[in-house]
Design an enzyme around this catalytic site. Structure first.
Site, PDB file in Angstrom:
ATOM      1  N   LEU A 266       6.427  29.467  41.469  1.00  0.00           N
ATOM      2  CA  LEU A 266       6.157  28.075  41.340  1.00  0.00           C
ATOM      3  C   LEU A 266       6.617  27.311  42.443  1.00  0.00           C
ATOM      4  CD1 LEU A 266       7.089  27.110  37.781  1.00  0.00           C
ATOM      5  CD2 LEU A 266       4.914  27.155  38.875  1.00  0.00           C
ATOM      6  N   HIS A 267       5.634  27.439  43.559  1.00  0.00           N
ATOM      7  CA  HIS A 267       6.136  26.645  44.719  1.00  0.00           C
ATOM      8  C   HIS A 267       4.992  25.546  44.525  1.00  0.00           C
ATOM      9  CE1 HIS A 267       2.118  27.980  46.971  1.00  0.00           C
ATOM     10  NE2 HIS A 267       2.612  29.135  46.234  1.00  0.00           N
ATOM     11  N   VAL A 268       4.696  24.619  45.811  1.00  0.00           N
ATOM     12  CA  VAL A 268       4.268  23.423  45.584  1.00  0.00           C
ATOM     13  C   VAL A 268       2.947  23.231  44.653  1.00  0.00           C
ATOM     14  CG1 VAL A 268       3.397  21.532  46.582  1.00  0.00           C
ATOM     15  CG2 VAL A 268       5.180  22.208  47.401  1.00  0.00           C
TER      16      VAL A 268
END
Lengths: 326, 96
Positions: free
Chosen positions: B19-21
């Site tokens: 769950l990065h940007v």
């Protein structure tokens, strides 16, 4: 809404202790491995001198065993066999971490013993008393009860203000306006609170992974210090005031019009003064929050606007009554 | 008010960086489109599924298991779309 208010302190492992204190305590891991996953059962140090002499009554095994020049000197005065046997006794009595201070070289036999028993050995260049002192701060911070709250925190005129309220009411936009007025962002959207047990105060900061970033609807993510300069962010601030945004329709008649109604929000068992500010079209929230912070500052300094006005009106009433009487 | 039915479901992140940007943004955007509440839990930390910033603080990586709790009139539709999004690795070409 659940506050996640755990009053009890947080538990943590030796690994977390090492990570948090490596720099401040000038500490390195001599023997680590699986032993590092051991919980720090009592967050303080113990000088195991007495136990090393063979007296085990009240031995504080749940603490971190701090070996200074005295303990090490005593150990060196023993013959190698007894030396190791004494250490083994402490391990048998569940000691799980030894810290060698003053840059003392950890003997090979001790390392081997620790490795076999899964016990952690740490070493520091700091003097024993210096280490014990600094260690208290690191341990206290790790032990501090913590929680996360949905709220945007800004340092406004030296006051730590957390804005909370339903999403879409303009918390982040208000924070942006406050930043442009020379105030500093602490945390956007999600605020991590830490309780200072001794002072019974809360401290707010951002989560490490998203520190210094904000999400502004329509613009996206912004890195605050890059856009507004380093003075636009603040790493940690005491939480002094909670401002709760509510839709005007949701409040109905329950609104403080005088400013003498004391409300509180409670996090981790600490009360924080709360102001409820109605949100409606045309209300300048930036200005309102800034004024609220200044008013709060004044009140803390002892000035109470509502009380003062009340006294003035009563005095006027007195004067008028005497005037008509005579 | 009618009683709130909460649907719980676990999903495993499959894309390379978790769950990065961009995934967090897509997640929050999707969640905000529905008339439903969604929370995401990882390792005992629970956050709102409609907040990008909060989702990123979970530090969820590839293989992380997220526990979703969804409620509200459109809960089932939302859950379906989120599951599909996770399964499609958030449609990120480099992380398939």
């Amino acid at each position: 809404m659940a506050d996640g208010n755990s009053i009890t302190g947080s538990s943590f492992t030796l690994r977390q202790f090492v990570a948090a204190g490596a720099e401040r305590l000038k500490m390195e891991v001599v023997v680590g491995g699986r032993g590092l996953d051991h919980q720090v059962l009592e967050p303080m140090t113990n000088r195991p001198g007495l136990a090393l002499t063979g007296f085990y009554g009240h031995f504080a095994w749940p603490r971190l065993q701090l070996v200074g020049l005295a303990e090490n000197g005593y150990m060196e005065s023993l013959d190698p066999k007894t030396r190791i046997a004494r250490l083994q006794e402490l391990i048998d009595r569940r000691a799980y971490c030894f810290i060698y201070a003053c840059g003392i070289e950890v003997p090979e036999a001790v390392k081997a013993l620790a490795e076999k028993a899964g016990v952690t050995i740490l070493a520091t260049k700091l003097l024993t008393r210096e280490f014990a002192h600094q260690c208290t701060f690191v341990l206290e911070e790790l032990r501090a009860p913590k929680t996360r709250i949905y709220g945007t925190t800004v340092e406004v005129a030296g006051i730590g203000v957390m804005m909370e309220g339903d999403s879409g009411l303009g918390k982040s936009e208000t924070a942006l306006g406050l930043i442009k007025h020379g105030n500093a962002l602490v945390a956007d959207d999600l605020t991590c609170l830490r309780k200072d047990i001794a002072a019974n105060k809360l401290f707010a900061r951002a989560c490490d992974s998203t520190r210094n970033y904000m999400e502004i609807r329509g613009i996206g993510l912004i890195h605050v210090p890059s856009v507004f300069g380093v003075t636009a962010v603040c790493r940690e601030k005491s939480l002094d005031l909670v401002v709760t945004f509510r839709r005007l329709n949701d409040i109905k008649g329950d609104l403080d019009r005088v400013g003498d109604d004391r409300r509180w929000r409670t996090f981790l068992g600490v009360n924080v003064p709360q102001l409820v500010i109605p949100v409606a079209a045309g209300r300048d929230l930036v200005n309102l929050v800034e004024t609220a912070a200044q008013q709060f500052k004044l009140r803390v300094a002892g000035y109470d606007a509502a009380g003062d006005l009340d006294r003035r009106l009563k005095r006027l009433a007195d004067e008028m009554r005497h005037g008509t009487a005579s | 008010m009618a009683e709130e039915k909460v649907i719980e479901k676990e999903v495993t992140l499959l894309n390379r960086y978790g769950l990065h940007v961009r995934p967090a943004g897509l997640f929050a955007k999707t969640a905000s489109r529905y008339d439903a509440d969604i929370t995401v839990e990882k390792d005992g930390v629970e956050v709102s599924g409609k907040s990008i910033m909060a989702l990123m603080t979970l530090e969820a990586v590839s293989g992380s298991v997220l526990k979703l709790k969804v409620s509200g009139p459109e809960a089932e539709d939302l859950l379906e779309e989120i599951e599909a999004l996770v399964a499609r690795k958030f449609d990120i070409p480099d992380e398939q």
